[in-house]
Design an enzyme around this catalytic site. Structure first.
Site, PDB file in Angstrom:
ATOM      1  N   ASN A  72       0.913  -1.299  -0.104  1.00 21.26           N
ATOM      2  CA  ASN A  72       0.076  -0.165   0.021  1.00 21.26           C
ATOM      3  C   ASN A  72       0.834   1.247   0.048  1.00 21.26           C
ATOM      4  O   ASN A  72       2.167   1.083  -0.245  1.00 21.26           O
ATOM      5  CB  ASN A  72      -0.906  -0.223   1.041  1.00 21.26           C
ATOM      6  CG  ASN A  72      -0.360   0.036   2.494  1.00 21.26           C
ATOM      7  OD1 ASN A  72       0.822   0.468   2.843  1.00 21.26           O
ATOM      8  ND2 ASN A  72      -1.048  -0.269   3.462  1.00 21.26           N
ATOM      9  N   ASP A 130      -5.787  -8.116   1.937  1.00 24.56           N
ATOM     10  CA  ASP A 130      -5.551  -9.320   1.655  1.00 24.56           C
ATOM     11  C   ASP A 130      -6.572 -10.077   0.683  1.00 24.56           C
ATOM     12  O   ASP A 130      -6.303 -11.056   0.064  1.00 24.56           O
ATOM     13  CB  ASP A 130      -5.941 -10.164   3.234  1.00 24.56           C
ATOM     14  CG  ASP A 130      -4.950  -9.680   4.254  1.00 24.56           C
ATOM     15  OD1 ASP A 130      -3.830  -9.138   3.731  1.00 24.56           O
ATOM     16  OD2 ASP A 130      -5.324  -9.471   5.397  1.00 24.56           O
ATOM     17  N   ALA A 161     -15.127  -6.786  -0.514  1.00 20.20           N
ATOM     18  CA  ALA A 161     -14.783  -7.235   0.799  1.00 20.20           C
ATOM     19  C   ALA A 161     -15.048  -6.215   1.737  1.00 20.20           C
ATOM     20  O   ALA A 161     -15.210  -6.409   3.103  1.00 20.20           O
ATOM     21  CB  ALA A 161     -13.238  -7.602   0.857  1.00 20.20           C
TER      22      ALA A 161
HETATM   23  O1  RIB Z   1      -4.743  -7.653   7.112  1.00 17.27           O
HETATM   24  C1  RIB Z   1      -5.733  -7.685   8.067  1.00 17.27           C
HETATM   25  C2  RIB Z   1      -5.322  -8.457   9.003  1.00 17.27           C
HETATM   26  O2  RIB Z   1      -4.177  -7.873   9.785  1.00 17.27           O
HETATM   27  C3  RIB Z   1      -6.150  -8.965  10.229  1.00 17.27           C
HETATM   28  O3  RIB Z   1      -6.924 -10.068  10.079  1.00 17.27           O
HETATM   29  C4  RIB Z   1      -5.168  -9.003  11.483  1.00 17.27           C
HETATM   30  O4  RIB Z   1      -5.170 -10.348  11.902  1.00 17.27           O
HETATM   31  C5  RIB Z   1      -3.980  -8.590  10.880  1.00 17.27           C
HETATM   32  O5  RIB Z   1      -2.922  -9.643  10.786  1.00 17.27           O
END
Ligand code: RIB
Length: 303
Positions: A181, A251, A281
């Site tokens: 990012n 993610d 999401a």
């Molecule tokens: O990217 C989000 C994640 O960052 C969360 O689920 C938390 O566990 C941290 O690892």
């Protein structure tokens, strides 16, 4: 079936919803609390599995992770390479989400910090082009070993350098797609955090300083910016959505990107699909619960 290996973290997310994020020294009352599975590695594995990829996760958890492992398995993530550590608890993330969907996260790494180079499967990329996806919630030496091994074995290496820390040039040189990012990009370039699409574009024009093959910067509501060697940076705008919670959006982006790359999509098409996945999401609370399935993501889209 496209296959993906994720090397990364598993956390228990303790998510508090508040009106406004607390400032330093301030106490605020939450209006909601949920506990759920998280960790960047596990999240990215689930995101890819929901899109139909065959995904295995390489990670470490504590003996308290039974329910999390069952959830991962139910999502279709192979957990045979997840070691249970007798000495450490599963990582814990304290997540605070405000009414605009913005968040702050503090992670106690627990067993994630004990994941070692010896825990990595000898064959990380099991087939030519298998996507190997790695993040920064594990030790830097494990990230380096995973990236270099995957590259040597002909894998397609995707590194999400989150949370921000520096990466050795020889490791970056083995990365096919780097997905930072804005803050992580600035940290890698040792530059001030750029602002928005224009700032990211300007920083990426200094791409010679990042020896990886391609850089794909996630920009939240602004989508993403793709810079490939010898080509101008391409902005991929995000659809406008109602934001509930941005936790896990990055993610979801990485998991969807890996899924598309493993299916043989070109990087621009994979990035465009990842932008749409991340937008879906953020419309629900929780890191994994709001990740889209293939049917939701690809309804009406070309791929
Ligand atoms: O990217 C989000 C994640 O960052 C969360 O689920 C938390 O566990 C941290 O690892």
């Amino acid at each position: 079936m496209p296959s993906i290996t994720v090397v990364g973290s598993v956390n228990r997310d303790l998510v508090l919803t508040v009106a406004e994020l607390p400032r330093p020294g301030e106490t605020v009352l939450a209006h909601g609390f949920v506990e759920g599975p998280g960790g960047k590695g596990a999240n990215q594995a689930v995101a890819a599995a929901r899109l139909g990829a065959e995904v295995r996760l390489v990670a470490r958890v504590g003996a308290d992770a039974g329910a999390i492992l069952r959830t991962l398995a139910a999502e279709g993530v192979a957990v045979t390479e997840v070691r249970t550590d007798a000495q450490a608890g599963t990582g814990i993330a304290s997540v605070v989400v405000d009414r605009a969907g913005e968040n702050t996260i503090v992670v106690n790494p627990g067993a994630n910090a004990a994941l070692s180079v010896d825990d990595l499967p000898r064959q990380l990329a099991r087939t030519q082009g298998e996507v190997v996806l790695v993040q920064h919630e594990i030790a830097a030496e494990v990230v380096a070993a995973a990236v270099l091994r995957a590259r040597e074995q002909g894998g397609t290496v995707v590194l999400n350098p989150a949370p921000a820390r520096s990466v050795a040039p020889e490791v970056l040189a083995a990365v096919d797609v780097l997905v930072p990012n804005l803050g992580e990009l600035a940290a890698l370039l040792d530059a001030p955090r750029p602002s928005g699409v224009a700032g990211a574009r300007e920083l990426l024009e200094r791409g010679a300083e990042l020896p990886c093959a391609a850089v794909l910067v996630t920009l939240g509501a602004d989508g993403a910016l793709l810079k490939q060697p010898g080509r101008p940076a391409v902005h991929l705008p995000a659809p406008v959505v109602e934001v509930v919670d941005t936790v896990g959006a990055g993610d979801t982006f990485c998991g969807a990107l890996a899924d598309s790359l493993a299916r043989g999509a070109d990087l621009a098409a994979a990035a465009e699909r990842a932008v749409r996945a991340a937008a879906l999401a953020v419309t629900g609370l929780g890191a994994q619960s709001s990740m889209p399935y293939a049917g939701q993501l690809d309804a009406g889209a070309a791929h």
